[in-house]
Write a protein that holds these residues in place. Sequence first.
Motif, mmCIF file in Angstrom:
data_model
loop_
_atom_site.group_PDB
_atom_site.id
_atom_site.type_symbol
_atom_site.label_atom_id
_atom_site.label_comp_id
_atom_site.label_asym_id
_atom_site.label_seq_id
_atom_site.Cartn_x
_atom_site.Cartn_y
_atom_site.Cartn_z
ATOM 1 N N LYS A 1 -14.966 -1.936 -4.189
ATOM 2 C CA LYS A 1 -14.308 -1.226 -5.303
ATOM 3 C C LYS A 1 -14.890 -1.550 -6.681
ATOM 4 C CE LYS A 1 -9.872 -0.047 -3.127
ATOM 5 N NZ LYS A 1 -9.763 -0.716 -1.819
ATOM 6 N N LYS B 1 -5.603 -6.987 -5.852
ATOM 7 C CA LYS B 1 -6.194 -6.548 -4.582
ATOM 8 C C LYS B 1 -7.644 -7.004 -4.485
ATOM 9 C CE LYS B 1 -5.775 -2.055 -6.298
ATOM 10 N NZ LYS B 1 -5.724 -0.610 -6.260
ATOM 11 N N SER C 1 -4.218 -1.250 2.565
ATOM 12 C CA SER C 1 -3.365 -2.088 1.700
ATOM 13 C C SER C 1 -3.399 -3.563 2.069
ATOM 14 C CB SER C 1 -1.901 -1.628 1.713
ATOM 15 O OG SER C 1 -1.795 -0.261 1.467
ATOM 16 N N GLU D 1 0.932 9.124 -4.720
ATOM 17 C CA GLU D 1 -0.468 9.332 -5.094
ATOM 18 C C GLU D 1 -0.927 10.595 -4.367
ATOM 19 O OE1 GLU D 1 -1.876 5.580 -2.825
ATOM 20 O OE2 GLU D 1 -3.488 7.003 -2.419
HETATM 21 N N1 LIG Z 1 -2.307 0.157 -9.720
HETATM 22 C C1 LIG Z 1 -1.449 0.577 -8.786
HETATM 23 N N2 LIG Z 1 -0.237 1.108 -9.130
HETATM 24 C C2 LIG Z 1 0.639 1.506 -8.181
HETATM 25 N N3 LIG Z 1 0.417 1.408 -6.852
HETATM 26 C C3 LIG Z 1 -0.757 0.880 -6.460
HETATM 27 C C4 LIG Z 1 -1.758 0.455 -7.391
HETATM 28 N N4 LIG Z 1 -2.807 -0.015 -6.692
HETATM 29 C C5 LIG Z 1 -2.504 0.129 -5.389
HETATM 30 N N5 LIG Z 1 -1.268 0.655 -5.238
HETATM 31 C C6 LIG Z 1 -0.589 0.955 -3.957
HETATM 32 O O1 LIG Z 1 -1.217 0.195 -2.933
HETATM 33 C C7 LIG Z 1 -1.842 1.065 -1.968
HETATM 34 C C8 LIG Z 1 -3.180 0.466 -1.513
HETATM 35 O O2 LIG Z 1 -4.042 0.308 -2.634
HETATM 36 P P1 LIG Z 1 -5.483 0.946 -2.674
HETATM 37 O O3 LIG Z 1 -6.057 0.678 -4.015
HETATM 38 O O4 LIG Z 1 -5.436 2.364 -2.251
HETATM 39 O O5 LIG Z 1 -6.292 0.053 -1.622
HETATM 40 P P2 LIG Z 1 -6.653 0.265 -0.075
HETATM 41 O O6 LIG Z 1 -8.148 0.386 -0.080
HETATM 42 O O7 LIG Z 1 -6.155 -0.959 0.600
HETATM 43 O O8 LIG Z 1 -6.000 1.552 0.399
HETATM 44 C C9 LIG Z 1 -1.954 2.406 -2.664
HETATM 45 O O9 LIG Z 1 -1.951 3.456 -1.713
HETATM 46 C C10 LIG Z 1 -0.731 2.425 -3.577
HETATM 47 O O10 LIG Z 1 0.456 2.805 -2.865
#
Ligand SMILES: Nc1ncnc2c1ncn2[C@@H]1O[C@H](COP(=O)(O)OP(=O)(O)O)[C@@H](O)[C@H]1O
Length: 304
Positions: free
Chosen positions: A92, A137, A144, A186
């Motif tokens: 990322k 993350k 997730s 989202e």
């Molecule tokens: N900045 C953020 N604000 C709100 N929700 C978040 C945010 N970052 C991640 N999430 C939540 O966590 C989930 C997983 O994060 P994501 O960045 O999509 O990583 P992955 O690659 O694990 O899917 C997202 O689908 C969302 O629901």
Amino acid sequence: MHVIALATSVTDLKNDDDMPLLLAACEELGVPTEVCAWDDPGVDWSRYAHVVLRSTWNYIECREEFLAWAERVAATTNLVNPLSVVRWASDKHYLADLAARGVPVVPSRFVEPGEDARAALRDFLATNGQAAELVVKPTVGSYSKNVKRFAGTAEDEATEHIVRLLEQNRSVILQPYLSSVDQVGETNLTYFDRVYSHAIRKSALLMSDGTVNGPTPDFRAARVADADEQAVALAILDATADHLGLGRPLLYGRVDLIRGNDGRPMLLELDICEPSLSFPFCDGGAMRFARVLGQLLQSQESGA
Ligand SMILES: Nc1ncnc2c1ncn2[C@@H]1O[C@H](COP(=O)(O)OP(=O)(O)O)[C@@H](O)[C@H]1O
Ligand SMILES: [Mg+2]
């Protein structure tokens, strides 16, 4: 032999709910495909005209090994999406490259192994208006895994999670928690050959009590992406093609957007490596993918 290999993994195929629909669509169009696992050492990848990445999801635990495999495949046949895309999009850190190209990205503070976790967190909070809540993350991750939501005041807990990831030699991202996801979710938009195919709404996965939901079918629903979301997603795909110097549009890609506090859509995640495409939630998505796969084979046969 003009056959396309659809690459999965030994353990992930059973969770790939796109694959049965994609195989059925390919069969209907007469596009020859075989499903192969990237981590099955018995596969001779050179037999295939193209190797298209699908559900190789277990690579997040062994990215270097996966990239070495992708390199070997790309040396003997056509890897789709291409190797440069796979390298870049499986970490990322690409968010920083896209932000530098002017597309809207969820504000992201990267923390690298060796950095002081608490100082980085304080710096992040100071530059993000003391965010009420934040997300921590890893830069390499999916489903997730290791993604956590914290109150801005929970400095010790957040620091502990950052330290744990850094100690595993993982880079970390800090982002403000965007609460629009609690109301409108989202949006994941899928494109084939730069053409919009379909979108889903994904409900919030990070609960305020610290529990995390998987992106299982219960959290996904069909939706039509709004015009502003489609415009931003296309700008992101074009910025990506520019950044990587791609000669042609990406065959497939998924752009995940989330609305900021001002309501504007921003990039949360760009999945142009091995995206889950939610075919069970849309009409015709699998068929549109099968069609571009058929065109890929044809262009090769005609020497284009
Ligand atoms: N900045 C953020 N604000 C709100 N929700 C978040 C945010 N970052 C991640 N999430 C939540 O966590 C989930 C997983 O994060 P994501 O960045 O999509 O990583 P992955 O690659 O694990 O899917 C997202 O689908 C969302 O629901
Ligand atoms: Mg995601």
